[in-house]
Enzyme design. Structure first.
Site, mmCIF file in Angstrom:
data_model
loop_
_atom_site.group_PDB
_atom_site.id
_atom_site.type_symbol
_atom_site.label_atom_id
_atom_site.label_comp_id
_atom_site.label_asym_id
_atom_site.label_seq_id
_atom_site.Cartn_x
_atom_site.Cartn_y
_atom_site.Cartn_z
ATOM 1 N N HIS A 165 -7.067 -4.810 10.518
ATOM 2 C CA HIS A 165 -6.867 -4.716 9.067
ATOM 3 C C HIS A 165 -5.573 -5.378 8.615
ATOM 4 O O HIS A 165 -4.612 -5.468 9.374
ATOM 5 C CB HIS A 165 -6.932 -3.253 8.572
ATOM 6 C CG HIS A 165 -5.794 -2.386 8.973
ATOM 7 N ND1 HIS A 165 -5.952 -1.053 9.336
ATOM 8 C CD2 HIS A 165 -4.446 -2.607 9.061
ATOM 9 C CE1 HIS A 165 -4.780 -0.523 9.607
ATOM 10 N NE2 HIS A 165 -3.847 -1.444 9.461
ATOM 11 N N GLU A 175 -9.670 -1.892 5.557
ATOM 12 C CA GLU A 175 -10.306 -1.528 6.823
ATOM 13 C C GLU A 175 -11.573 -2.354 7.044
ATOM 14 O O GLU A 175 -12.070 -2.994 6.101
ATOM 15 C CB GLU A 175 -10.638 -0.038 6.789
ATOM 16 C CG GLU A 175 -9.419 0.868 6.616
ATOM 17 C CD GLU A 175 -8.546 0.960 7.867
ATOM 18 O OE1 GLU A 175 -8.516 0.001 8.668
ATOM 19 O OE2 GLU A 175 -7.880 1.991 8.034
ATOM 20 N N ASP A 187 -7.291 -2.423 14.451
ATOM 21 C CA ASP A 187 -8.684 -2.733 14.093
ATOM 22 C C ASP A 187 -8.795 -4.013 13.259
ATOM 23 O O ASP A 187 -9.834 -4.305 12.686
ATOM 24 C CB ASP A 187 -9.338 -1.553 13.353
ATOM 25 C CG ASP A 187 -8.671 -1.256 11.999
ATOM 26 O OD1 ASP A 187 -7.721 -1.972 11.606
ATOM 27 O OD2 ASP A 187 -9.123 -0.317 11.321
ATOM 28 N N ASP A 223 0.817 -1.212 0.000
ATOM 29 C CA ASP A 223 0.000 0.000 0.000
ATOM 30 C C ASP A 223 0.854 1.266 0.000
ATOM 31 O O ASP A 223 2.073 1.218 0.190
ATOM 32 C CB ASP A 223 -0.962 -0.013 1.207
ATOM 33 C CG ASP A 223 -0.306 -0.526 2.487
ATOM 34 O OD1 ASP A 223 0.933 -0.568 2.555
ATOM 35 O OD2 ASP A 223 -1.039 -0.896 3.419
HETATM 36 C C1 F6R Z 1 1.478 -1.340 6.039
HETATM 37 C C2 F6R Z 1 0.248 -2.080 6.236
HETATM 38 C C3 F6R Z 1 -0.557 -1.977 7.488
HETATM 39 C C4 F6R Z 1 0.287 -2.245 8.725
HETATM 40 C C5 F6R Z 1 -0.576 -2.152 9.992
HETATM 41 C C6 F6R Z 1 0.262 -2.304 11.233
HETATM 42 O O1 F6R Z 1 2.024 -1.600 4.762
HETATM 43 O O2 F6R Z 1 -0.135 -2.755 5.333
HETATM 44 O O3 F6R Z 1 -1.592 -2.919 7.448
HETATM 45 O O4 F6R Z 1 0.877 -3.497 8.627
HETATM 46 O O5 F6R Z 1 -1.247 -0.933 10.014
HETATM 47 O O6 F6R Z 1 1.132 -1.225 11.344
HETATM 48 P P1 F6R Z 1 2.304 -1.221 12.430
HETATM 49 O O7 F6R Z 1 3.230 -2.302 12.049
HETATM 50 O O8 F6R Z 1 2.951 0.130 12.275
HETATM 51 O O9 F6R Z 1 1.642 -1.428 13.739
#
Ligand code: F6R
Length: 260
Positions: free
Chosen positions: A138, A143, A136, A67
């Site tokens: 995801h 989301e 959450d 992403d």
């Molecule tokens: C980032 C991504 C997100 C993160 C998630 C956790 O490329 O795809 O899904 O993996 O938001 O983020 P952290 O690791 O910063 O807690």
């Protein structure tokens, strides 16, 4: 799904790097799916160490990132382009033309998303997709409410995600509210999934993803539908798993694994 519980973040990261290194040793031209955020930093550090100290070769590797924030160019310090360059790509030998990261500044998101999907297919599909998990539930920026069949597209971020990610920005209002993200359906097509999670703030999401019902409200629960999904967690992130002792029993008694 295989749940592996490690005492520390460092150990979890080392073992995750071992999964990638084993793949590259058998398939040097593997296609890797990359994630950003704080979770995979230890894994990237370990892969860089293996490259520098043990000669792990990335010269034939192709990558696809999950992403990117909409509106942030590659030079923006909070963009995922920047993150990947600083934390991984500049330290290893992946040819720049083999690196794919969704564009946050394209003038035509629809066309770009279609091209991204096509490019993954042209490269033979993703061998291992690295994933983090949001508080959450995801994966990538899928989301709550995202279709489990979704493809790469533009998404509005949930308030919770914006709040979680505000720590990386000077002001909370600087966090973009849109992202371009691979879909859950895109992710499920990877041959192997490797989800990492550490810390108490991920414990609830991990338990919902691993032991809860498969639901688009927790998009990480879609891993239950995948035939080869690995979930690597540290003790804190495992703390709300009801079957924790069972996973540890399996981990300790895996056929062929050294007894500790
Ligand atoms: C980032 C991504 C997100 C993160 C998630 C956790 O490329 O795809 O899904 O993996 O938001 O983020 P952290 O690791 O910063 O807690």
């Amino acid at each position: 799904m295989e749940v592996m519980i490690y005492p520390t973040y460092e150990e979890m990261s080392r073992e995750a790097a071992r999964v990638i290194a084993d793949l590259l040793n058998t398939k040097p031209n593997a296609v890797l799916g990359m994630a950003t955020g704080s979770t995979p930093l230890g894994l990237y550090r370990e892969l860089v160490r293996m490259h520098k100290e043990e000669g792990l070769d990335f010269s034939r590797v192709t990558t696809f990132n999950l992403d990117e924030y909409v509106g942030l160019g590659p030079q923006h310090e909070q963009s995922y382009h920047w993150f990947m360059h600083e934390n991984f790509f500049k330290h290893v030998n992946i040819p720049p033309q083999h690196i794919h990261i969704p564009s946050g500044t394209t003038s035509n998101y629809h066309a770009f998303c279609e091209w991204y999907e096509k490019r993954i297919t042209e490269c033979g599909g993703i061998d291992v997709q690295i994933l983090g998990i949001g508080s959450d539930g995801h994966i990538a920026f899928n989301e709550p409410g995202s279709s489990l069949m979704s493809r790469t597209r533009l998404k509005t971020l949930a308030r919770q995600t914006i709040e979680d990610n505000a720590r990386f920005f000077a002001r909370p209002e600087d966090v973009p509210i849109y992202a371009i993200t691979m879909g859950v359906g895109t992710i499920l097509e990877a041959r192997r999934l490797l989800l990492l999670a550490n810390g108490k703030n991920k414990a609830r999401a991990v338990a919902q993803a691993v032991e809860g019902p498969v639901t688009s409200m927790i998009t990480a629960s879609a891993l239950q539908l995948h035939p080869d999904a690995l979930v690597f967690v540290d003790h804190d992130a495992a703390s709300q798993l009801q079957m924790r002792d069972y996973y540890m029993w399996i981990q300790q008694n895996k056929p062929g694994a050294p007894k500790t």
